[in-house]
Write a protein that holds these residues in place. Structure first.
Motif, PDB file in Angstrom:
ATOM      1  N   GLY A  45       0.812  -1.214   0.000  1.00  0.00           N
ATOM      2  CA  GLY A  45       0.000   0.000   0.000  1.00  0.00           C
ATOM      3  C   GLY A  45       0.844   1.262   0.000  1.00  0.00           C
ATOM      4  O   GLY A  45       0.618   2.186  -0.783  1.00  0.00           O
ATOM      5  N   LEU A  46       1.834   1.318   0.873  1.00  0.00           N
ATOM      6  CA  LEU A  46       2.710   2.483   0.919  1.00  0.00           C
ATOM      7  C   LEU A  46       3.565   2.598  -0.341  1.00  0.00           C
ATOM      8  O   LEU A  46       3.815   3.700  -0.834  1.00  0.00           O
ATOM      9  CB  LEU A  46       3.602   2.421   2.162  1.00  0.00           C
ATOM     10  N   GLY A  47       3.998   1.472  -0.867  1.00  0.00           N
ATOM     11  CA  GLY A  47       4.805   1.494  -2.098  1.00  0.00           C
ATOM     12  C   GLY A  47       4.031   2.027  -3.287  1.00  0.00           C
ATOM     13  O   GLY A  47       4.544   2.848  -4.054  1.00  0.00           O
ATOM     14  N   THR A  48       2.793   1.587  -3.458  1.00  0.00           N
ATOM     15  CA  THR A  48       1.995   2.092  -4.584  1.00  0.00           C
ATOM     16  C   THR A  48       1.646   3.560  -4.400  1.00  0.00           C
ATOM     17  O   THR A  48       1.592   4.319  -5.365  1.00  0.00           O
ATOM     18  CB  THR A  48       0.705   1.268  -4.778  1.00  0.00           C
ATOM     19  N   THR A  49       1.434   3.988  -3.168  1.00  0.00           N
ATOM     20  CA  THR A  49       1.161   5.403  -2.913  1.00  0.00           C
ATOM     21  C   THR A  49       2.384   6.252  -3.242  1.00  0.00           C
ATOM     22  O   THR A  49       2.265   7.300  -3.890  1.00  0.00           O
ATOM     23  CB  THR A  49       0.737   5.624  -1.450  1.00  0.00           C
ATOM     24  N   LEU A  50       3.566   5.832  -2.816  1.00  0.00           N
ATOM     25  CA  LEU A  50       4.791   6.561  -3.144  1.00  0.00           C
ATOM     26  C   LEU A  50       5.027   6.597  -4.651  1.00  0.00           C
ATOM     27  O   LEU A  50       5.437   7.620  -5.200  1.00  0.00           O
ATOM     28  CB  LEU A  50       5.994   5.947  -2.429  1.00  0.00           C
ATOM     29  N   TYR A  51       4.760   5.488  -5.319  1.00  0.00           N
ATOM     30  CA  TYR A  51       4.898   5.448  -6.772  1.00  0.00           C
ATOM     31  C   TYR A  51       3.958   6.458  -7.435  1.00  0.00           C
ATOM     32  O   TYR A  51       4.351   7.198  -8.317  1.00  0.00           O
ATOM     33  CB  TYR A  51       4.620   4.043  -7.306  1.00  0.00           C
ATOM     34  N   ALA A  52       2.716   6.499  -6.987  1.00  0.00           N
ATOM     35  CA  ALA A  52       1.734   7.435  -7.550  1.00  0.00           C
ATOM     36  C   ALA A  52       2.146   8.877  -7.297  1.00  0.00           C
ATOM     37  O   ALA A  52       1.964   9.745  -8.146  1.00  0.00           O
ATOM     38  CB  ALA A  52       0.349   7.168  -6.968  1.00  0.00           C
ATOM     39  N   LEU A  53       2.734   9.156  -6.146  1.00  0.00           N
ATOM     40  CA  LEU A  53       3.156  10.512  -5.833  1.00  0.00           C
ATOM     41  C   LEU A  53       4.378  10.952  -6.644  1.00  0.00           C
ATOM     42  O   LEU A  53       4.494  12.109  -7.015  1.00  0.00           O
ATOM     43  CB  LEU A  53       3.461  10.653  -4.340  1.00  0.00           C
ATOM     44  N   HIS A  54       5.286  10.029  -6.931  1.00  0.00           N
ATOM     45  CA  HIS A  54       6.500  10.394  -7.666  1.00  0.00           C
ATOM     46  C   HIS A  54       6.316  10.350  -9.175  1.00  0.00           C
ATOM     47  O   HIS A  54       6.932  11.118  -9.895  1.00  0.00           O
ATOM     48  CB  HIS A  54       7.666   9.488  -7.262  1.00  0.00           C
ATOM     49  N   GLU A  55       5.493   9.465  -9.666  1.00  0.00           N
ATOM     50  CA  GLU A  55       5.343   9.289 -11.110  1.00  0.00           C
ATOM     51  C   GLU A  55       4.092   9.927 -11.680  1.00  0.00           C
ATOM     52  O   GLU A  55       3.882   9.899 -12.877  1.00  0.00           O
ATOM     53  CB  GLU A  55       5.335   7.787 -11.450  1.00  0.00           C
ATOM     54  N   GLY A  56       3.249  10.500 -10.858  1.00  0.00           N
ATOM     55  CA  GLY A  56       1.993  11.061 -11.344  1.00  0.00           C
ATOM     56  C   GLY A  56       0.934   9.982 -11.393  1.00  0.00           C
ATOM     57  O   GLY A  56       1.207   8.794 -11.242  1.00  0.00           O
TER      58      GLY A  56
END
Length: 192
Positions: free
Chosen positions: A18-29
């Motif tokens: 969950g945290l990994g996908t959220t960080l990915y969404a925040l960094h990659e748009g």
């Protein structure tokens, strides 16, 4: 004891995913609610109450103020029409017709959202100052060295993004027609 260890392991896996996908969404748009026309991508619901939670987090992280749905719409290009990354050491042309709007701007930013520095302190064009071709189309060159016509200095940065904002435009209100929106083409001409 075995059940407790299994529960803790399941919790750890779920939390890290969950945290990994959220960080990915925040960094990659986020691709949620976006539409793309050529090299240009827009998120028309970003300035509305219907904004998705990932876009809300991205705005909170960046601190930018999105355009409201009644004000207009913004499009972002980080690559050209063929998928090549926009590089400040290359000559790029933005050409063609623009969507109907009372006023528009095109601005050059670095990947972090800051204006790209250059010796002329020129960071963009607007519909009021751009010189159009005889058929009404625009042709803007983004390059590290001076060019004839509408030239926007890239400062030789490694990567940049272009943002076109259209104010008082029907595509900001009626986003269903967005895919048929006539956006200018973005093309890398040559790299030095």
């Amino acid at each position: 004891m075995r059940l407790l260890i299994g529960l803790l392991l399941a919790f750890a896996v779920a939390a890290s995913v969950g945290l990994g996908t959220t960080l990915y969404a925040l960094h990659e748009g986020t691709p949620f609610g976006s539409f793309t026309v050529g090299a240009w991508t827009s998120w028309p619901r970003t300035g509305t109450p219907d904004i998705d939670p990932y876009a809300r987090a991205l705005i909170a992280r960046s601190g930018e103020l999105p355009m409201g749905a009644g004000d207009g719409i913004a499009f972002v290009a980080t690559k050209d029409d063929n998928g090549a990354t926009l590089d400040g050491r290359c000559d790029v042309v933005v050409s063609g017709v623009t969507p109907q709007a009372r006023y528009w701007t095109m601005t050059l930013y670095d990947p972090e959202g800051r204006l790209v520095g250059n010796s002329l302190k020129r960071h963009g064009f607007s519909s009021a100052e751009v010189v159009r071709k005889s058929d009404g189309a625009i042709e803007i060159f983004i390059a590290p060295r001076a060019r004839d016509g509408n030239w926007l200095p890239s400062g030789g940065v490694e990567r940049y993004m272009l943002v076109m904002r259209f104010y008082d435009s029907p595509i900001g209100v009626a986003t269903r027609t967005g895919r048929e929106t006539p956006m200018p083409a973005v093309k890398v001409l040559a790299c030095s």
